[in-house]
Design a protein around this motif. Sequence first.
Motif, short mmCIF file in Angstrom:
data_model
loop_
_atom_site.label_atom_id
_atom_site.label_comp_id
_atom_site.label_asym_id
_atom_site.label_seq_id
_atom_site.Cartn_x
_atom_site.Cartn_y
_atom_site.Cartn_z
N LEU A 62 0.82 -1.21 0.00
CA LEU A 62 0.00 0.00 0.00
C LEU A 62 0.86 1.26 0.00
O LEU A 62 0.47 2.29 -0.56
CB LEU A 62 -0.93 0.00 1.21
CG LEU A 62 -2.07 -1.03 1.18
CD1 LEU A 62 -2.78 -1.08 2.52
CD2 LEU A 62 -3.06 -0.72 0.06
N ALA A 63 2.03 1.19 0.61
CA ALA A 63 2.91 2.37 0.69
C ALA A 63 3.64 2.64 -0.61
O ALA A 63 4.06 3.77 -0.86
CB ALA A 63 3.92 2.19 1.82
N ASP A 68 -3.53 5.20 -7.47
CA ASP A 68 -4.70 4.78 -8.25
C ASP A 68 -4.68 3.27 -8.52
O ASP A 68 -5.34 2.79 -9.42
CB ASP A 68 -4.80 5.56 -9.57
CG ASP A 68 -3.56 5.43 -10.44
OD1 ASP A 68 -2.58 4.78 -10.00
OD2 ASP A 68 -3.55 5.98 -11.56
N TRP A 69 -3.91 2.54 -7.72
CA TRP A 69 -3.90 1.08 -7.76
C TRP A 69 -4.59 0.53 -6.52
O TRP A 69 -4.53 1.13 -5.44
CB TRP A 69 -2.48 0.53 -7.79
CG TRP A 69 -1.76 0.66 -9.10
CD1 TRP A 69 -1.93 1.62 -10.04
CD2 TRP A 69 -0.72 -0.21 -9.58
NE1 TRP A 69 -1.07 1.42 -11.09
CE2 TRP A 69 -0.32 0.31 -10.83
CE3 TRP A 69 -0.10 -1.34 -9.08
CZ2 TRP A 69 0.68 -0.30 -11.59
CZ3 TRP A 69 0.89 -1.94 -9.82
CH2 TRP A 69 1.27 -1.42 -11.08
N GLY A 70 -5.21 -0.62 -6.67
CA GLY A 70 -5.77 -1.33 -5.53
C GLY A 70 -4.84 -2.44 -5.08
O GLY A 70 -3.85 -2.77 -5.74
N LEU A 71 -5.14 -3.02 -3.92
CA LEU A 71 -4.44 -4.21 -3.43
C LEU A 71 -5.48 -5.31 -3.29
O LEU A 71 -6.38 -5.22 -2.45
CB LEU A 71 -3.78 -3.93 -2.08
CG LEU A 71 -3.16 -5.15 -1.38
CD1 LEU A 71 -2.05 -5.76 -2.21
CD2 LEU A 71 -2.65 -4.77 0.01
N ARG A 99 -8.47 0.81 -0.26
CA ARG A 99 -7.87 0.26 -1.49
C ARG A 99 -7.69 -1.25 -1.44
O ARG A 99 -7.15 -1.83 -2.38
CB ARG A 99 -6.52 0.94 -1.76
CG ARG A 99 -6.64 2.38 -2.18
CD ARG A 99 -5.37 2.86 -2.86
NE ARG A 99 -4.28 3.02 -1.91
CZ ARG A 99 -2.99 2.96 -2.23
NH1 ARG A 99 -2.64 2.68 -3.47
NH2 ARG A 99 -2.07 3.16 -1.31
N VAL A 100 -8.14 -1.88 -0.36
CA VAL A 100 -8.00 -3.33 -0.24
C VAL A 100 -9.25 -4.01 -0.78
O VAL A 100 -10.38 -3.66 -0.42
CB VAL A 100 -7.76 -3.74 1.22
CG1 VAL A 100 -7.83 -5.27 1.37
CG2 VAL A 100 -6.40 -3.24 1.69
N VAL A 101 -9.06 -4.98 -1.66
CA VAL A 101 -10.15 -5.76 -2.23
C VAL A 101 -9.96 -7.21 -1.82
O VAL A 101 -8.91 -7.80 -2.08
CB VAL A 101 -10.17 -5.67 -3.78
CG1 VAL A 101 -11.35 -6.45 -4.34
CG2 VAL A 101 -10.20 -4.22 -4.23
N LEU A 102 -10.95 -7.80 -1.15
CA LEU A 102 -10.87 -9.19 -0.72
C LEU A 102 -11.66 -10.06 -1.68
O LEU A 102 -12.83 -9.79 -1.96
CB LEU A 102 -11.43 -9.35 0.69
CG LEU A 102 -10.70 -8.59 1.80
CD1 LEU A 102 -11.40 -8.78 3.13
CD2 LEU A 102 -9.26 -9.04 1.90
N THR A 103 -11.03 -11.10 -2.19
CA THR A 103 -11.67 -12.01 -3.14
C THR A 103 -11.44 -13.45 -2.69
O THR A 103 -10.30 -13.90 -2.63
CB THR A 103 -11.11 -11.82 -4.56
OG1 THR A 103 -11.24 -10.45 -4.95
CG2 THR A 103 -11.83 -12.71 -5.56
N GLU A 104 -12.53 -14.13 -2.37
CA GLU A 104 -12.39 -15.52 -1.90
C GLU A 104 -12.13 -16.47 -3.06
O GLU A 104 -12.80 -16.41 -4.10
CB GLU A 104 -13.66 -15.95 -1.15
CG GLU A 104 -13.56 -17.36 -0.57
CD GLU A 104 -14.80 -17.76 0.19
OE1 GLU A 104 -15.58 -16.85 0.57
OE2 GLU A 104 -15.02 -18.97 0.39
#
Length: 313
Positions: A62-63, A68-71, A99-104
């Motif tokens: 993240l740092a 404009d990017w996600g994690l 900016r964090v996206v969780l995808t199972e």
Amino acid sequence: MIRFLIAIIVLQWCFCLFLLQSNEGNNTERSRPAWNGVAALLFLRRPKWYYKRYNVLVDNALANIPLDWGLQIFYEREFLSEVLQFHRGLERRLQQHPRVVLTELPPSLSHLKPNRVWKDSWVWKNAVADRVLTINGDGVLCSNSQKTWSDLEGIDYIGIPWNHGEGGDGSTHSLQNRTVVLTAMNSPYWHQLGERRFDTRLVQMIRRLNEEGSQYRLATTEETEWFGPAKHQLMAENGTLIRNTGFGPLVVTGTLFDWSYEARNWVIGTCPELKAIFPSLHDPACFGARPDPSHCAASLGLPPCQESITTTI
């Protein structure tokens, strides 16, 4: 009439409050902008000691990725129940950071090794951006890099430098175009390459597609050395240190076990984030005002070292 209007206003306020509360703390459902890129991590069940570096990996990504990017974190369902209960800070970061996206991951991809997961088209179809930076737990993004991610615009695949030069090694970190990856996977030649590593197959497929008229771009040897360090940037053939003031890769991986002590010291001085995920590098003999080469080498599982040290961290 006034009571009716008041009732309508109250109902509207309650409905908005419900929507706000349902969105808070649930990064899997929150609406998001169209990211220009995404850093992707796999959170799989691993040895307990491995989990301790997840906080570092998340904050480091993240740092250092563009704003404009996600994690995006692809995780096994068991990860949430078995791991996050012991890592409260990580849990808060994953649930609250915008900016964090969780995808199972689906059951078919659970309990697999990372290389097997990346070989599956499901992951790439579900990535939230076309530019995908895959991140492994064996390295970090270097905040003191001389280059920026915009320097890699237009490159369809780049990894850590390897003997072949062009393209690079994607077994740890790599940056690729999702559309190109899916095109390669949909080619009849993809499966003819057998069970080779994902990055090896992708590089070979890009070359083959280009022979057929495509214009995908593999990173040049020079560009791969912007991405990750190559030994010849800091080490002469006899192992002595080359003081390269322009050194500063985007990514550094591994313990650099086959680098000279002085060269490894230079890398860690430029990219100190690496020490956070390799506790053995915290041995007092490896840094400070009076480093001890032989003791440090022993802490890293290396043969005794007789080199003199002139650089401190």
